[in-house]
Design a protein around this motif. Sequence first.
Motif, PDB file in Angstrom:
ATOM      1  N   SER B  78      -0.612  -0.700   3.731  1.00 57.26           N
ATOM      2  CA  SER B  78      -0.474  -1.164   2.347  1.00 57.26           C
ATOM      3  C   SER B  78      -0.619   0.011   1.386  1.00 57.26           C
ATOM      4  O   SER B  78       0.145   0.141   0.428  1.00 57.26           O
ATOM      5  CB  SER B  78      -1.545  -2.205   2.019  1.00 57.26           C
ATOM      6  OG  SER B  78      -1.404  -3.329   2.840  1.00 57.26           O
ATOM      7  N   LYS B  79      -1.586   0.865   1.669  1.00 59.29           N
ATOM      8  CA  LYS B  79      -1.831   2.020   0.796  1.00 59.29           C
ATOM      9  C   LYS B  79      -0.615   2.943   0.748  1.00 59.29           C
ATOM     10  O   LYS B  79      -0.220   3.424  -0.308  1.00 59.29           O
ATOM     11  CB  LYS B  79      -3.047   2.808   1.314  1.00 59.29           C
ATOM     12  CG  LYS B  79      -4.364   2.139   0.989  1.00 59.29           C
ATOM     13  CD  LYS B  79      -5.360   3.161   0.440  1.00 59.29           C
ATOM     14  CE  LYS B  79      -6.596   2.461  -0.102  1.00 59.29           C
ATOM     15  NZ  LYS B  79      -7.382   1.809   0.991  1.00 59.29           N
ATOM     16  N   ARG B  81       2.555   2.142   1.467  1.00 55.94           N
ATOM     17  CA  ARG B  81       3.630   1.461   0.724  1.00 55.94           C
ATOM     18  C   ARG B  81       3.424   1.637  -0.763  1.00 55.94           C
ATOM     19  O   ARG B  81       4.336   1.891  -1.532  1.00 55.94           O
ATOM     20  CB  ARG B  81       3.610  -0.043   1.025  1.00 55.94           C
ATOM     21  CG  ARG B  81       4.242  -0.441   2.329  1.00 55.94           C
ATOM     22  CD  ARG B  81       4.645  -1.903   2.307  1.00 55.94           C
ATOM     23  NE  ARG B  81       3.522  -2.810   2.123  1.00 55.94           N
ATOM     24  CZ  ARG B  81       2.767  -3.268   3.119  1.00 55.94           C
ATOM     25  NH1 ARG B  81       3.018  -2.896   4.364  1.00 55.94           N
ATOM     26  NH2 ARG B  81       1.765  -4.081   2.871  1.00 55.94           N
ATOM     27  N   ASN B  82       2.162   1.466  -1.151  1.00 52.90           N
ATOM     28  CA  ASN B  82       1.846   1.477  -2.568  1.00 52.90           C
ATOM     29  C   ASN B  82       2.074   2.855  -3.190  1.00 52.90           C
ATOM     30  O   ASN B  82       2.606   2.965  -4.292  1.00 52.90           O
ATOM     31  CB  ASN B  82       0.382   1.046  -2.750  1.00 52.90           C
ATOM     32  CG  ASN B  82      -0.011   0.913  -4.198  1.00 52.90           C
ATOM     33  OD1 ASN B  82      -0.889   1.595  -4.664  1.00 52.90           O
ATOM     34  ND2 ASN B  82       0.688   0.024  -4.902  1.00 52.90           N
ATOM     35  N   ASP B 102       4.085  -6.523 -17.087  1.00 49.34           N
ATOM     36  CA  ASP B 102       3.183  -6.895 -15.996  1.00 49.34           C
ATOM     37  C   ASP B 102       3.854  -6.734 -14.637  1.00 49.34           C
ATOM     38  O   ASP B 102       3.195  -6.423 -13.650  1.00 49.34           O
ATOM     39  CB  ASP B 102       2.708  -8.344 -16.179  1.00 49.34           C
ATOM     40  CG  ASP B 102       1.690  -8.463 -17.303  1.00 49.34           C
ATOM     41  OD1 ASP B 102       0.942  -7.476 -17.497  1.00 49.34           O
ATOM     42  OD2 ASP B 102       1.647  -9.509 -17.969  1.00 49.34           O
ATOM     43  N   ASP B 105       3.641  -3.318 -13.769  1.00 54.67           N
ATOM     44  CA  ASP B 105       2.214  -3.019 -13.598  1.00 54.67           C
ATOM     45  C   ASP B 105       1.727  -3.291 -12.164  1.00 54.67           C
ATOM     46  O   ASP B 105       0.771  -2.677 -11.702  1.00 54.67           O
ATOM     47  CB  ASP B 105       1.443  -3.889 -14.603  1.00 54.67           C
ATOM     48  CG  ASP B 105      -0.013  -3.485 -14.722  1.00 54.67           C
ATOM     49  OD1 ASP B 105      -0.315  -2.318 -14.417  1.00 54.67           O
ATOM     50  OD2 ASP B 105      -0.822  -4.335 -15.127  1.00 54.67           O
ATOM     51  N   VAL B 106       2.412  -4.241 -11.464  1.00 54.51           N
ATOM     52  CA  VAL B 106       1.874  -4.723 -10.184  1.00 54.51           C
ATOM     53  C   VAL B 106       1.496  -3.599  -9.206  1.00 54.51           C
ATOM     54  O   VAL B 106       0.344  -3.502  -8.802  1.00 54.51           O
ATOM     55  CB  VAL B 106       2.830  -5.739  -9.526  1.00 54.51           C
ATOM     56  CG1 VAL B 106       2.398  -6.057  -8.103  1.00 54.51           C
ATOM     57  CG2 VAL B 106       2.889  -7.019 -10.360  1.00 54.51           C
ATOM     58  N   PRO B 107       2.426  -2.711  -8.848  1.00 51.94           N
ATOM     59  CA  PRO B 107       2.016  -1.679  -7.866  1.00 51.94           C
ATOM     60  C   PRO B 107       0.951  -0.743  -8.431  1.00 51.94           C
ATOM     61  O   PRO B 107       0.117  -0.239  -7.684  1.00 51.94           O
ATOM     62  CB  PRO B 107       3.314  -0.924  -7.582  1.00 51.94           C
ATOM     63  CG  PRO B 107       4.228  -1.246  -8.712  1.00 51.94           C
ATOM     64  CD  PRO B 107       3.833  -2.578  -9.239  1.00 51.94           C
ATOM     65  N   ARG B 109      -1.512  -1.484 -10.424  1.00 53.67           N
ATOM     66  CA  ARG B 109      -2.828  -2.137 -10.306  1.00 53.67           C
ATOM     67  C   ARG B 109      -3.466  -1.833  -8.967  1.00 53.67           C
ATOM     68  O   ARG B 109      -4.635  -1.501  -8.879  1.00 53.67           O
ATOM     69  CB  ARG B 109      -2.671  -3.654 -10.435  1.00 53.67           C
ATOM     70  CG  ARG B 109      -2.422  -4.124 -11.841  1.00 53.67           C
ATOM     71  CD  ARG B 109      -3.725  -4.169 -12.609  1.00 53.67           C
ATOM     72  NE  ARG B 109      -3.491  -4.628 -13.966  1.00 53.67           N
ATOM     73  CZ  ARG B 109      -4.455  -4.821 -14.866  1.00 53.67           C
ATOM     74  NH1 ARG B 109      -5.714  -4.591 -14.543  1.00 53.67           N
ATOM     75  NH2 ARG B 109      -4.169  -5.235 -16.075  1.00 53.67           N
ATOM     76  N   TYR B 110      -2.633  -1.958  -7.910  1.00 49.84           N
ATOM     77  CA  TYR B 110      -3.211  -1.783  -6.573  1.00 49.84           C
ATOM     78  C   TYR B 110      -3.470  -0.306  -6.283  1.00 49.84           C
ATOM     79  O   TYR B 110      -4.163   0.036  -5.347  1.00 49.84           O
ATOM     80  CB  TYR B 110      -2.298  -2.399  -5.509  1.00 49.84           C
ATOM     81  CG  TYR B 110      -2.153  -3.898  -5.701  1.00 49.84           C
ATOM     82  CD1 TYR B 110      -3.274  -4.720  -5.605  1.00 49.84           C
ATOM     83  CD2 TYR B 110      -0.932  -4.477  -6.006  1.00 49.84           C
ATOM     84  CE1 TYR B 110      -3.160  -6.090  -5.809  1.00 49.84           C
ATOM     85  CE2 TYR B 110      -0.810  -5.830  -6.202  1.00 49.84           C
ATOM     86  CZ  TYR B 110      -1.930  -6.637  -6.109  1.00 49.84           C
ATOM     87  OH  TYR B 110      -1.829  -7.975  -6.306  1.00 49.84           O
ATOM     88  N   ARG B 154       9.946  -0.670 -11.686  1.00 45.95           N
ATOM     89  CA  ARG B 154       8.742  -0.984 -10.916  1.00 45.95           C
ATOM     90  C   ARG B 154       8.607  -0.034  -9.722  1.00 45.95           C
ATOM     91  O   ARG B 154       7.518   0.434  -9.404  1.00 45.95           O
ATOM     92  CB  ARG B 154       8.825  -2.434 -10.434  1.00 45.95           C
ATOM     93  CG  ARG B 154       7.593  -2.889  -9.672  1.00 45.95           C
ATOM     94  CD  ARG B 154       7.665  -4.361  -9.354  1.00 45.95           C
ATOM     95  NE  ARG B 154       8.753  -4.640  -8.410  1.00 45.95           N
ATOM     96  CZ  ARG B 154       9.084  -5.866  -8.012  1.00 45.95           C
ATOM     97  NH1 ARG B 154       8.421  -6.917  -8.475  1.00 45.95           N
ATOM     98  NH2 ARG B 154      10.065  -6.047  -7.162  1.00 45.95           N
TER      99      ARG B 154
ATOM    100  N   TYR C   4      -8.131  -8.870 -14.281  1.00 41.60           N
ATOM    101  CA  TYR C   4      -6.708  -8.998 -13.931  1.00 41.60           C
ATOM    102  C   TYR C   4      -6.496 -10.276 -13.116  1.00 41.60           C
ATOM    103  O   TYR C   4      -5.598 -11.067 -13.397  1.00 41.60           O
ATOM    104  CB  TYR C   4      -6.293  -7.769 -13.135  1.00 41.60           C
ATOM    105  CG  TYR C   4      -4.845  -7.752 -12.681  1.00 41.60           C
ATOM    106  CD1 TYR C   4      -3.812  -7.817 -13.612  1.00 41.60           C
ATOM    107  CD2 TYR C   4      -4.516  -7.652 -11.330  1.00 41.60           C
ATOM    108  CE1 TYR C   4      -2.484  -7.784 -13.207  1.00 41.60           C
ATOM    109  CE2 TYR C   4      -3.188  -7.617 -10.912  1.00 41.60           C
ATOM    110  CZ  TYR C   4      -2.184  -7.691 -11.859  1.00 41.60           C
ATOM    111  OH  TYR C   4      -0.868  -7.663 -11.449  1.00 41.60           O
ATOM    112  N   LEU C 349       4.570  -4.348  -2.401  1.00 38.36           N
ATOM    113  CA  LEU C 349       4.301  -3.307  -3.400  1.00 38.36           C
ATOM    114  C   LEU C 349       2.941  -2.672  -3.204  1.00 38.36           C
ATOM    115  O   LEU C 349       2.517  -1.873  -4.021  1.00 38.36           O
ATOM    116  CB  LEU C 349       4.411  -3.891  -4.806  1.00 38.36           C
ATOM    117  CG  LEU C 349       5.794  -4.432  -5.169  1.00 38.36           C
ATOM    118  CD1 LEU C 349       5.783  -5.007  -6.561  1.00 38.36           C
ATOM    119  CD2 LEU C 349       6.841  -3.324  -5.045  1.00 38.36           C
ATOM    120  N   GLY C 350       2.238  -3.068  -2.149  1.00 33.60           N
ATOM    121  CA  GLY C 350       1.022  -2.323  -1.827  1.00 33.60           C
ATOM    122  C   GLY C 350      -0.283  -3.080  -1.892  1.00 33.60           C
ATOM    123  O   GLY C 350      -1.340  -2.496  -1.724  1.00 33.60           O
TER     124      GLY C 350
END
Lengths: 280, 238, 437
Positions: B78-79, B81-82, B102, B105-107, B109-110, B154, C4, C349-350
Motif C-alpha cells: 500500500s505504501k 502504491r501510495n 477532496d 486529496d485522497v492519496p 492523506r494516506y 490525482r 478526516y 491509491l495507497g
Amino acid sequence: MEIRPILSAMLRSKTGPVLIALQIAITLAIVVNSAFIINQRLEHMHRLTGMDHENLVFARSYGFGPNHDTLATIREDIDALLAMPGVRNAAYISGIPLSGSGSNSGFLPHPPEGENDPDSTNANYYNGDHRLAEALGLKIIEGRWFHPEEIEFDPTDTSYGAMPKVVVVTRAWADAAFGEGEPVVDRLVYDSIGRSARIIGVIEHMQGAWVNWDELDQVIILGNISAAHSVITYAINVEPGQKETRRSRRSCRRSTATAWCSACARTRTTSPAATTPTAR
Amino acid sequence: MLKMQNISKVYRTDLVQTHALRDFSLEVAEGEFVAVTGPSGSGKTTFLNIAGLLEDFDGGSYLLDGEDVSNLNDNQRSKIRNAKIGFIFQGFNLIPDLNLWDNVDVPLRYRGFSAAERSKRIKEALEMVGLGSRMKHLPSQLSGGQQQRVAIARALAGTPRLIMADEPTGNLDSLMARQVMELLENINEQGTTIIMVTHDPELARRAHRNVHVMDGQVTDFTEFERAANKRERDALGG
Amino acid sequence: MFAYYLRLALLSIRRNPVLSGLMMAAIAVGIGAFMTMLSVHHFMSGNPIWWKNDVLYAVGVDTWNPNETYYQSRPELPPQQLTYRDAKALQASDIPTYKAYMFNVVGVFQPENEEIAPFIERGRMTFNDFFAMFDVPFEYGGAWGEQADRRDEFVVVLSREINDKLFGGENSVGKRVVIDGREFMVTGVLKEWHPAPKFYDVTTGAFQEPEAFYLPAQLYETLQPDRSGNTNCWKPENLDSFQAFNNSECTWIQYWVQLDTREQQQRYADFLHAYLQEQASVGRSARPDQYLMATPEEWLEINEVVADDNRVLVGLSFLFLIVCLLNTVGLLLAKFLGRAGDISVRRALGASRLDIFRQQLIECGFIGLLGGIAGLGLAGVGLMVVRKMYRFEGSSMMDGEMILVAFITAVLASIAAGLWPAWQICRVPPAGYLKTQ
Ligand SMILES: Nc1ncnc2c1ncn2[C@@H]1O[C@H](COP(=O)(O)OP(=O)(O)O)[C@@H](O)[C@H]1O
Ligand SMILES: [Mg+2]
C-alpha cells in the motif's frame, strides 16, 4: 442509493442468514421470558376481587384536635357523601383493598392453645360498617351483613383488630380455617388472645391489601369502628361513569391497581376539607 | 524502473482456470513512455494490476525500482502504491461524493503530508490539468474528459515516479483523448515513467515504445523509431 | 486523520440517509430500552450514603417468636425492625458515635394562613443524631439541641418542601407551626434531600419520599401520635392501650448507629450479644447470636430493594439491544458492500487495510453516537413511563453517570456491530471493484 440490490446481495451472502437466525433466536428468548412475566402479572390481575371496582372511589379523612369525635365525623361525612349527586352509597372501612397498606392477623376456629396454635389462619382484616357490603358491591352467599345497631365503637380500645361481637368472612378464609365448604354462620372465630366474635355471614370474594400475597383472598370484616387510627377511609360507590368526574373534582391520584383515592384532613371545627394525597 | 521476468497469473473460478499471464517478461526503463496494446482479454489489465501492486502474481519475478516486491506484505505494498505509483483508470474511478479537491486529496492523506503541503500539491495538480477554478465541483458536474483530467491530477499530486494508465482515453471522444494524451506527454517529459494501455493505434504511436500482448504474453516490441516505418503492421494492434 | 474520517462519516451518512437512518434508529431503540431498564436498576441499586458505608450500621436484635424465625428463607436474620423496649434499651449504649431510633408518624398541619386548609403529612420521630449521622443538609438552622432528646421540647425540623409551603421558602427558624393542634418551634429547615433508596427506612417503600417533618422521639409518649409505618407482631397479647402496645413484642422501629472504629464495632457487637443474653435470662424470647449490624449496602440487599424482576428486565433489554445490533450489523454490511467501489479506489491509491478499517469503525462510532443521543431521548420517555408506573418521586433517575454510560454503550455497541462488516470491507482486494466502464 438503491437498497434492494444490496439487500438481496446480503441475503445471498453467508452472513445474512446467520444474522437473521441469531436475531430470531434472541427475539424468541425475549418473547418467551416477557410472556412468562406478563402471564404472572395477568394471573394476579384476573383474580376475582369481588368488588365493584368500576364504580368505586375511596376517600380518607384524618381527625385531629382535642375535640375530635370519630363517630360524629363518620356520620356527618357519610351523610354529606350520600347527599352528593351521583353517589349511590358510602361506607366506613378501615383500609383500602389492594393498596399495599392494611392489616393482617391470625384467627382461629377455636380458643387458642398456647402461643403457637397451628390452627391459626391468616386473614386480612378490615373494620367496616353496615353499609360496606353495598358500597363495595360484595356478594353475600351465606348468612347476612351487619345491622346498623351491631356496629360497635370503643374509643378507649386503641388496639388493632379489637374483636367486635359480629364478623363476616370470605369463603376463602372459612375454607382455610374450618375446612372446605364447612358451614360457618353462627360459629365463633377467636383472635390470638382468645377473644371471640360470631360469624354472621360469608361473602364470595374480597381481597386484602397486598397484591402479591398468597393469602390475599382470606379476609375478615370486623363489625366495629377502630379507634386505633385517626385516619378514616370511606368507600364510595358512584353511578356508572361518575368515577372520572369525582376524581377530577378533588386532587387525587391513582393509589391501587383499580381504585381511586383522595384524602382530606378535617376537624370538627373547621369544615372546609383539604385534599392531599394519602399517606401510605 | 520495472523488470518482470516470466510472470504468470492464473485466475481460478469454480471450474475454469484462466491463464491471464504466462511467461510474461518486460523491462521498462526510467523515464520511458510505454504503450501496451493487444486484443481484449489478452491480459493487459492484469499486467498493469500486477505491475501496480494491486494484485499478486503466481510465478516469476518482479523488481520495481530495483526492489523485489514478491515478499512485501499488504501494508508495504500500500505504501509503495501510495508513494511511487499513480493510477489512471478507464472508468475514472473518482469518489462521487467528494469534490475535486477532496478526490485529489485522497492519496495525499494516506501519504501523511501536512495540510499546507497537501493544499499546495492539490492546487498545482488541478491547475496543471486546467481545472484550478472548479475545485469545489463534484465529479458528476464534469464532462468525461474533465473527470479523467481530475483522475490524472490525482495520480500526479503525489509526484509518483511511475504512472499506470489503463485505457485512459477509452471512454473519451477523440478531441478529449488527444488533450489527455498531451497531458501525459507533458508529464513524461518531466521525467515520470508512464505505462499506458490503449486500443488507439494513433495514441500508441506517440509513445516511445509499443508492447503488444497476446494471450498473456508479450509478443512484439515496436520501438518508437521503427514505428514510423511499419505503420501497416501497427494497425493490427487493436 | 480522525477529523478526516469524521468528515467522511458525515458524507457517507448524507449519501445513504435511509440506511444510516435505519441504523441509528436500530441503535436508538436498543439503547433506549436498555438504558431505561439500566437506569431503573441503577436508581434502585444506588447507595445514597456510600461515603459512610463503612461506619453506618442498621441494627437488628432477634426477640421474635421462639418457634419461628422472622424470615423463613433467611432464618439467621433478626426482624427488620425493633420493639419499643429494645429500641429504648439500645439507645442507652454510649458506644456508638451517633445512634438513633426512628419511626414514621402522621400529623396534620394547621397553617396560620387561613387560606391554606389543614393538610396531612408524614413525619419522622427520631433523635438529634439522625441529622449528623446521615449528613442531612440544612438550608436554615440545624437539628434540635441534645437536651430535646432527654426532656420534652416542642421543636421541629421541616423539610424544604413543607417550609416552602408554609413559609414561602423563607428562613423559618424560631417560628411556630401547629401540628395536630400543638405548637412546635422550628429549629431547622432541610435542603432538598431525596435519598433514593430511602435506605434508613425501607418498610413502606424503598423509594418513598422522605418525611415532611422531624420531631424528637422523646415526645412520643407525650404526643401519642398516629404511627404510619409497618408494624409486625408475633405474640398473642392484649394491645388495647398505648401503654400495652409500647410494652408489647411488636416490632415497628428502625435503628441506626455510627461506629467509626473497628474497636467500636467490636464492642457494639459484644454489647448487642450481651443485651440479648440478658433478655433471654429474664425469660424473654431472645436469640443471643441473632443480632445484625448491616452496612447501608448490606441493608438494601437484605431488604431486596432491587426487585428480581428488575434484574430480569435489564437482562431482557440487553438481549433486545443485541437484536438491534444484529440488525445494525446487517445494515452495515449492506452499506459497506455498496461502498466497495470507493474502498477499492482508496486501496489502489495507497490506503492500507488498517486505514480502511479505522475509517469504517469511526463511521460506526459516529452513527452510534447519533443513535445514542436519540436513544437517550427514548430512554427519557421510557423513564417517564416507568416513573408513572412505579410512582418513584423526586430525584431524577437519569444522572450524569447513566448518560455517560448510555453514550459509551451506544458507541462501543455500534463499533462492535461494525467490526465484522469493517473487517469484510477492508479485505476488498484493491483491484477487485475498480470500475472499467
Ligand atoms: N478477476 C478475474 N477473475 C477471473 N478471470 C479474470 C479476472 N480478471 C481477468 N480475468 C481473465 O483474465 C484474462 C485477461 O484479462 P484482462 O487482463 O482484463 O484483459 P484485457 O485487459 O487485456 O482485456 C481474461 O480472459 C479475463 O477474463
Ligand atoms: Mg482491460
